[in-house]
Write an enzyme that holds these catalytic residues in place. Sequence first.
Site, PDB file in Angstrom:
ATOM      1  N   ARG A  56     -59.135   9.446   5.905  1.00 37.78           N
ATOM      2  CA  ARG A  56     -58.618   8.598   6.976  1.00 37.78           C
ATOM      3  C   ARG A  56     -58.588   7.149   6.523  1.00 37.78           C
ATOM      4  O   ARG A  56     -59.559   6.634   5.987  1.00 37.78           O
ATOM      5  CB  ARG A  56     -59.491   8.735   8.224  1.00 37.78           C
ATOM      6  CG  ARG A  56     -59.005   7.872   9.395  1.00 37.78           C
ATOM      7  CD  ARG A  56     -59.976   7.939  10.555  1.00 37.78           C
ATOM      8  NE  ARG A  56     -59.946   9.247  11.182  1.00 37.78           N
ATOM      9  CZ  ARG A  56     -59.091   9.610  12.117  1.00 37.78           C
ATOM     10  NH1 ARG A  56     -58.164   8.767  12.511  1.00 37.78           N
ATOM     11  NH2 ARG A  56     -59.138  10.817  12.631  1.00 37.78           N
ATOM     12  N   GLY A  95     -67.678  11.071   9.178  1.00 35.10           N
ATOM     13  CA  GLY A  95     -68.204  10.394  10.361  1.00 35.10           C
ATOM     14  C   GLY A  95     -67.965   8.893  10.359  1.00 35.10           C
ATOM     15  O   GLY A  95     -68.724   8.144  10.970  1.00 35.10           O
ATOM     16  N   GLU A  96     -66.886   8.441   9.706  1.00 35.77           N
ATOM     17  CA  GLU A  96     -66.655   7.001   9.617  1.00 35.77           C
ATOM     18  C   GLU A  96     -66.376   6.379  10.982  1.00 35.77           C
ATOM     19  O   GLU A  96     -66.777   5.240  11.251  1.00 35.77           O
ATOM     20  CB  GLU A  96     -65.515   6.688   8.648  1.00 35.77           C
ATOM     21  CG  GLU A  96     -65.363   5.191   8.391  1.00 35.77           C
ATOM     22  CD  GLU A  96     -64.447   4.866   7.224  1.00 35.77           C
ATOM     23  OE1 GLU A  96     -64.125   3.679   7.046  1.00 35.77           O
ATOM     24  OE2 GLU A  96     -64.069   5.795   6.484  1.00 35.77           O
ATOM     25  N   ARG A  98     -67.676   7.310  13.841  1.00 41.62           N
ATOM     26  CA  ARG A  98     -68.975   7.150  14.498  1.00 41.62           C
ATOM     27  C   ARG A  98     -69.761   5.986  13.900  1.00 41.62           C
ATOM     28  O   ARG A  98     -70.428   5.231  14.615  1.00 41.62           O
ATOM     29  CB  ARG A  98     -69.779   8.454  14.364  1.00 41.62           C
ATOM     30  CG  ARG A  98     -69.414   9.522  15.400  1.00 41.62           C
ATOM     31  CD  ARG A  98     -69.891  10.896  14.974  1.00 41.62           C
ATOM     32  NE  ARG A  98     -68.958  11.503  14.021  1.00 41.62           N
ATOM     33  CZ  ARG A  98     -69.281  12.476  13.180  1.00 41.62           C
ATOM     34  NH1 ARG A  98     -70.516  12.928  13.141  1.00 41.62           N
ATOM     35  NH2 ARG A  98     -68.379  12.983  12.371  1.00 41.62           N
ATOM     36  N   GLU A 129     -64.196  18.286   5.986  1.00 42.16           N
ATOM     37  CA  GLU A 129     -64.847  17.903   7.234  1.00 42.16           C
ATOM     38  C   GLU A 129     -63.986  16.968   8.071  1.00 42.16           C
ATOM     39  O   GLU A 129     -63.888  17.111   9.288  1.00 42.16           O
ATOM     40  CB  GLU A 129     -66.205  17.265   6.945  1.00 42.16           C
ATOM     41  CG  GLU A 129     -67.210  18.255   6.346  1.00 42.16           C
ATOM     42  CD  GLU A 129     -68.620  17.708   6.338  1.00 42.16           C
ATOM     43  OE1 GLU A 129     -68.962  16.940   7.244  1.00 42.16           O
ATOM     44  OE2 GLU A 129     -69.374  18.059   5.409  1.00 42.16           O
ATOM     45  N   ASN A 130     -63.339  16.000   7.444  1.00 43.96           N
ATOM     46  CA  ASN A 130     -62.537  15.049   8.202  1.00 43.96           C
ATOM     47  C   ASN A 130     -61.261  15.656   8.751  1.00 43.96           C
ATOM     48  O   ASN A 130     -60.876  15.387   9.888  1.00 43.96           O
ATOM     49  CB  ASN A 130     -62.212  13.823   7.340  1.00 43.96           C
ATOM     50  CG  ASN A 130     -63.390  12.871   7.248  1.00 43.96           C
ATOM     51  OD1 ASN A 130     -63.624  12.081   8.147  1.00 43.96           O
ATOM     52  ND2 ASN A 130     -64.150  12.976   6.178  1.00 43.96           N
ATOM     53  N   ARG A 133     -62.204  17.906  11.680  1.00 43.81           N
ATOM     54  CA  ARG A 133     -62.856  17.281  12.827  1.00 43.81           C
ATOM     55  C   ARG A 133     -62.008  16.209  13.494  1.00 43.81           C
ATOM     56  O   ARG A 133     -62.201  15.898  14.652  1.00 43.81           O
ATOM     57  CB  ARG A 133     -64.191  16.642  12.391  1.00 43.81           C
ATOM     58  CG  ARG A 133     -65.236  17.657  11.985  1.00 43.81           C
ATOM     59  CD  ARG A 133     -66.521  16.964  11.602  1.00 43.81           C
ATOM     60  NE  ARG A 133     -67.515  17.914  11.134  1.00 43.81           N
ATOM     61  CZ  ARG A 133     -68.737  17.582  10.741  1.00 43.81           C
ATOM     62  NH1 ARG A 133     -69.099  16.310  10.764  1.00 43.81           N
ATOM     63  NH2 ARG A 133     -69.586  18.484  10.326  1.00 43.81           N
TER      64      ARG A 133
END
Length: 299
Positions: A56, A95-96, A98, A129-130, A133
């Site tokens: 992202r 989790g960037e 977050r 994961e990205n 999610r």
Amino acid sequence: MSKAIKKQALGRGLSALLKDPENDIQSVEDKNADKVVGNIIELEIDAIEINPFQPRSNFNEESLRELATSIKELGVIQPITVRKLDFNKYQLISGERRLRASKLIGLTTVPAYIRIANDNESLVMALVENIQRHDLDPIEIALSYQRLIDEIQLTQEQMSERVGKKRSTIANYLRLLKLDPIIQTGIRDGFISMGHGRAIINIDDHDVQTDIYQKIVSQNLSVRETETLVKNYHESLKPKPAIPAKTASFEINDEDVSTFNKYFGTKIDVKVAGNGKGKITIPFHSEEDFNRIIKLIEG
């Protein structure tokens, strides 16, 4: 004591363990690694660096503020995932959003899963994961797949197995990278959809691609209308079938033409069309010659 309080206390205890230089864990074989790897630990935000492999690259500010408000009220419900780089240094795997939202409200720590991973593993984990999610835009996904091909040397078939996507799906994303950069930006900014891009990609000429892109945006064309536009363009490139010349309905033989030539004293041109109509052309070379021909016709 509730389970939530026990879990939080465990996280604080492990955080202290990680700050002890005598317990610097670098691999799963190290002492106390089993207590850290895979567990949720409260990490100092300043000890976490952004992952350069993060697929992202666009973050909606309004969406981040909404997430920050949620975190302020409820806390970070889903921990981020990091990998250990060095003593008290970590790199974000996923989790960037977050992490960014937590910084917005001034948090100094964030719950995180600790993993031990090399660069290649980190890249694959970040991608998988990205993508699964978060709603990455199609170009970000395509660039992530291309990075796996370039840096990890994976084939599309191998990548399909690693990320759990059909090979055809991966191929469709990768083809978007053949679009003109202006159109790629248009997809990222939401001016056109991936469906529009997949239609335009069937045209090799980037100038024509951008012309069609401008029509899509200015006329608010649907994907189906875009496909028709592309189809019409390809039809226009096909060579037009040659229209066969109509043959004369009857033939003029050389003897008849020779008779005309002798009578008028000049070379006569005789043409006959397919419908039987025709014309006789009698050339002249001067006014005197013209008057001579008139007298012949008048008899």
